[in-house]
Design an enzyme around this catalytic site. Structure first.
Site, PDB file in Angstrom:
ATOM      1  N   GLU A  73       0.877  -1.165   0.000  1.00 18.49           N
ATOM      2  CA  GLU A  73       0.000   0.000   0.000  1.00 18.49           C
ATOM      3  C   GLU A  73       0.919   1.221   0.000  1.00 18.49           C
ATOM      4  OE1 GLU A  73      -2.795   0.283   3.267  1.00 18.49           O
ATOM      5  OE2 GLU A  73      -3.520   2.210   2.502  1.00 18.49           O
ATOM      6  N   ARG A 132       6.155 -13.264   8.840  1.00 19.28           N
ATOM      7  CA  ARG A 132       6.765 -11.971   8.582  1.00 19.28           C
ATOM      8  C   ARG A 132       8.115 -11.880   9.274  1.00 19.28           C
ATOM      9  NH1 ARG A 132       3.022  -7.821   8.835  1.00 19.28           N
ATOM     10  NH2 ARG A 132       4.497  -6.236   9.451  1.00 19.28           N
ATOM     11  N   LYS A 163       4.815   0.204   9.369  1.00 18.89           N
ATOM     12  CA  LYS A 163       4.797   1.525   8.738  1.00 18.89           C
ATOM     13  C   LYS A 163       4.213   2.577   9.676  1.00 18.89           C
ATOM     14  CE  LYS A 163       3.208  -0.006   4.753  1.00 18.89           C
ATOM     15  NZ  LYS A 163       2.671  -0.084   3.382  1.00 18.89           N
TER      16      LYS A 163
HETATM   17  P1  ATP Z   1       3.121  -2.623   7.925  1.00 20.00           P
HETATM   18  O1  ATP Z   1       2.490  -3.567   8.888  1.00 20.00           O
HETATM   19  O2  ATP Z   1       4.542  -2.334   8.158  1.00 20.00           O
HETATM   20  O3  ATP Z   1       2.327  -1.384   7.677  1.00 20.00           O
HETATM   21  P2  ATP Z   1       1.928  -3.816   5.746  1.00 20.00           P
HETATM   22  O4  ATP Z   1       1.776  -5.276   5.768  1.00 20.00           O
HETATM   23  O5  ATP Z   1       0.721  -3.057   6.086  1.00 20.00           O
HETATM   24  O6  ATP Z   1       3.166  -3.414   6.595  1.00 20.00           O
HETATM   25  P3  ATP Z   1       1.903  -3.550   2.944  1.00 20.00           P
HETATM   26  O7  ATP Z   1       2.268  -2.394   2.136  1.00 20.00           O
HETATM   27  O8  ATP Z   1       0.492  -3.956   3.002  1.00 20.00           O
HETATM   28  O9  ATP Z   1       2.444  -3.265   4.380  1.00 20.00           O
HETATM   29  O10 ATP Z   1       2.826  -4.803   2.600  1.00 20.00           O
HETATM   30  C1  ATP Z   1       3.106  -5.258   1.323  1.00 20.00           C
HETATM   31  C2  ATP Z   1       3.506  -6.700   1.411  1.00 20.00           C
HETATM   32  O11 ATP Z   1       4.655  -6.842   2.231  1.00 20.00           O
HETATM   33  C3  ATP Z   1       2.423  -7.551   2.035  1.00 20.00           C
HETATM   34  O12 ATP Z   1       2.273  -8.720   1.256  1.00 20.00           O
HETATM   35  C4  ATP Z   1       2.926  -7.856   3.394  1.00 20.00           C
HETATM   36  O13 ATP Z   1       2.450  -9.086   3.837  1.00 20.00           O
HETATM   37  C5  ATP Z   1       4.448  -7.839   3.193  1.00 20.00           C
HETATM   38  N1  ATP Z   1       5.122  -7.509   4.442  1.00 20.00           N
HETATM   39  C6  ATP Z   1       4.899  -6.445   5.237  1.00 20.00           C
HETATM   40  N2  ATP Z   1       5.655  -6.497   6.337  1.00 20.00           N
HETATM   41  C7  ATP Z   1       6.401  -7.624   6.247  1.00 20.00           C
HETATM   42  C8  ATP Z   1       7.381  -8.246   7.084  1.00 20.00           C
HETATM   43  N3  ATP Z   1       7.753  -7.704   8.250  1.00 20.00           N
HETATM   44  N4  ATP Z   1       7.932  -9.405   6.671  1.00 20.00           N
HETATM   45  C9  ATP Z   1       7.570  -9.952   5.497  1.00 20.00           C
HETATM   46  N5  ATP Z   1       6.663  -9.420   4.673  1.00 20.00           N
HETATM   47  C10 ATP Z   1       6.064  -8.266   5.032  1.00 20.00           C
END
Ligand code: ATP
Ligand code: MG
Length: 590
Positions: free
Chosen positions: A39, A288, A298
């Site tokens: 996102e 993750r 984020k």
């Molecule tokens: P955050 O929790 O940091 O805001 P998010 O999951 O909301 O991260 P997205 O932009 O939705 O952020 O993530 C894009 C992709 O990256 C998703 O498929 C998510 O599962 C993956 N992702 C996010 N954080 C991690 C992590 N710590 N380890 C592995 N993959 C991740």
């Protein structure tokens, strides 16, 4: 895909096993198509790197495709700045996407899919308030209560949904919900929201829409639209999987009833022609990445930036990809790290020292060596003629002769490290002290003959004599010295700024603060140390911003991408020290 790194040589993870099985069974006719779906509401962090390496790595290893898809369904938090930074980070990591769509590209299609769901009797407009919806959802133990609006007719639902779109209704006045099962054990399936009204400008579609599709509805359908085969996400989406399946299956079922599209035949034809039609994507979850001593969310990273705890998203202490880049980490080291941690289904905490070990290993092979004095004190070589300059050719990289040499000038006055001199040194201190002889790296043996101190007893200047016989730092067949020190000519050296970084947080896991505290209470205000009077070799004068190198005996550094100006202003970030903390951690673990 010239830019794409080589395939890893290692055991296969569970996702690769699934793909192998799918290929054996002829599913997708051998096609592998993944996506990385951020996102655009923040910069990417090292956790995202794990997901990027996995998704793009699969496309590489199976001669498949990987999309970089922006999941931009939340107009309020998203921004083009984030879109640009995400593209830059993915490219920098060494990956090329096959397509770069936005979920917002599909708003029109998604809208008609929602209408299709309504016509199938699978969605309805609910006028309950947000509070009522929450209260009526039930709990893990108790089923939910059906909405009084749940059995509206298709016609009524269609009319209301079209009103939602046309802008006649206010935010929160009603939502579109999937009609699934208010008693489902998985709460996600209790008539989930599919669309909400939000009168807000979107960074790409402007004011074209005042209704926006929800994440779960958008995600699976975007996958199906793009012909994704394996939709890989992190474990927290495990509970969403049945809803993902419901959305995709409902679309597949709807596509079998072209008559439902009525006047929207064109949309039907488009959807039915998609590679994902009749060959739907499936979701798989992996653990993750968590790293010790930092936060990977984020929301928390935005807070660090907005509250000024760091200088920006690319502050070298940030666990963002741009932070690591500015700090001097290489794409190779980050990919190697992602390779080493592997892909599993159980959450775990990875030690930051492993990441450091990866960058050390990479830079040891590739970084040119220079001398830089971080904390200078002057050494005057009394028997060295004032106007003499020796020019030594010293190898740039002992690991790789092809790097050649750099010219290092030697003059009567040189800078040495304050820590390399002790007035009253113990036996095991192999550096300089009164009457002790040491080697100045690549130049001469020098023997201390005296020193000056200020009123507080701080050493202000050291005197020595040199042995002309030891030119180049050796005396063939002659006496040996125990210590070798780095140095920089005082007359020819460049004055530089060095920024040393240590952990941004004072504790191992800022994600689990003590009661009454939050993660920002653990921010270490001393995690950045600026050394504004360092001296470095003149050979570094024209170094380009972003260049990685080693200061001998000190650590790996990188010319700062923002503040360093070749030929003018020298600013270096410490990437990591030379000390192998990882080996220590491993030893401790036994
Ligand atoms: P955050 O929790 O940091 O805001 P998010 O999951 O909301 O991260 P997205 O932009 O939705 O952020 O993530 C894009 C992709 O990256 C998703 O498929 C998510 O599962 C993956 N992702 C996010 N954080 C991690 C992590 N710590 N380890 C592995 N993959 C991740
Ligand atoms: Mg997310």
């Amino acid at each position: 895909m010239s830019n794409t790194p080589d395939a890893p040589e290692k055991g296969k993870d569970f996702i690769r096993n699934i793909i192998d099985k799918d290929n054996e069974n002829g599913k997708y006719e051998g096609r592998v198509h993944t996506r990385f779906p951020p996102e655009p509401n923040g910069y990417l962090h090292i956790g995202h790197a794990k997901s990027i390496c996995l998704n793009f790595g699969l496309a590489r290893d199976y001669q498949g495709k990987c999309n970089l898809r922006f999941d931009d369904t939340n107009p309020v938090k998203e921004d083009v700045e984030y879109v640009d930074s995400i593209r830059e980070d993915v490219s920098w990591l060494g990956f090329e996407w096959d397509n770069n769509p936005f979920a917002s590209d599909y708003f029109e299609k998604l809208y008609y899919i929602a209408e299709l769901f309504i016509k199938m009797g699978k969605a309805y407009v609910d006028h309950q308030s947000a509070d009522e919806i929450r209260e009526n959802r039930g709990t893990l133990k108790e089923p939910g209560v059906e909405s009084p609006y749940r059995n509206r007719t298709v016609e009524e639902n269609l009319e209301l949904f079209r009103k939602m779109r046309s802008g006649e209704l206010k935010d929160g006045e009603c939502i579109l919900r999937g009609k699934i099962d208010m008693a489902a054990p998985n709460v996600m399936l209790r008539d989930p929201a599919l669309y909400r009204i939000k009168h807000a400008d979107h960074h790409r579609t402007g004011d074209a829409w005042c209704i926006y599709p929800m994440y779960d509805f958008t995600h699976g359908l975007s996958d199906a639209i793009e012909g994704i085969t394996h939709s890989i996400c992190t474990l927290e989406f495990e509970n969403n999987r049945p809803l993902y399946d419901w959305c995709v299956d409902t679309l597949m079922e709807g596509l079998k009833q072209p008559e439902l599209f009525g006047e929207n035949e064109a949309i039907y034809n488009e959807l039915a022609a998609l590679p994902g039609f009749n060959n739907r994507p499936y979701q798989y979850e992996f653990a993750r990445l968590n790293i010790s001593g930092t936060v990977l969310s984020k929301r928390k990273l935005i807070q660090l930036v907005q509250e000024g705890h760091v200088s920006g998203w690319d502050d070298p202490r940030m666990p963002t990809i741009s932070g690591f880049r500015r700090r001097g980490f290489t794409p190779e080291s980050i990919r190697d790290f992602c390779e080493r941690i592997g892909v599993a289904k159980a959450d775990s905490m990875v030690d930051y020292a492993l990441l450091e070990a990866c960058v050390r290993e990479d830079l040891n092979k590739r970084a040119a060596r220079y001398m830089g004095v971080m904390n200078p004190v002057k050494l005057v070589i009394e028997n060295y003629p004032e106007d003499q300059v020796d020019e030594f050719e010293i190898g740039l990289n002992p690991e790789d002769e092809s790097y050649g040499t750099r010219t290092v000038p030697f003059t009567r006055e040189v800078w040495i490290e304050r820590d390399d001199f002790m007035i009253d040194p113990p036996k095991k201190f192999f550096r300089m002290g009164p009457d002790r002889e040491v080697r100045l790296r690549g130049a001469y043996y020098v023997k201390c003959t005296g020193f000056e101190t200020d009123a507080d007893g701080n050493v202000t200047e050291i005197r020595a004599t040199y042995d002309p016989e030891s030119k180049g730092g050796w005396i063939e067949g002659g006496r040996k010295v125990k210590g070798t020190m780095h140095w920089v000519s005082a007359a020819k050296g460049l004055k530089a700024e060095v920024r040393n970084y240590s952990n941004l947080f004072t504790c191992e896991n800022p994600n689990a603060p003590e009661e009454g505290k939050t993660f920002v209470d653990y921010v270490d205000p001393h995690s950045l140390e600026v050394l504004s009077e360092c001296y470095v070799e003149p050979a570094m004068a024209d170094m380009a911003p972003g260049t990685n190198f080693q200061f001998e005996r000190t650590g790996y550094f990188c010319a700062d991408s923002k503040d360093h100006v070749a030929g003018e202003k020298w600013v270096f970030n410490r990437t990591t020290t030379l000390r192998d903390t990882w080996a220590k951690v491993k030893k401790k673990m036994g």
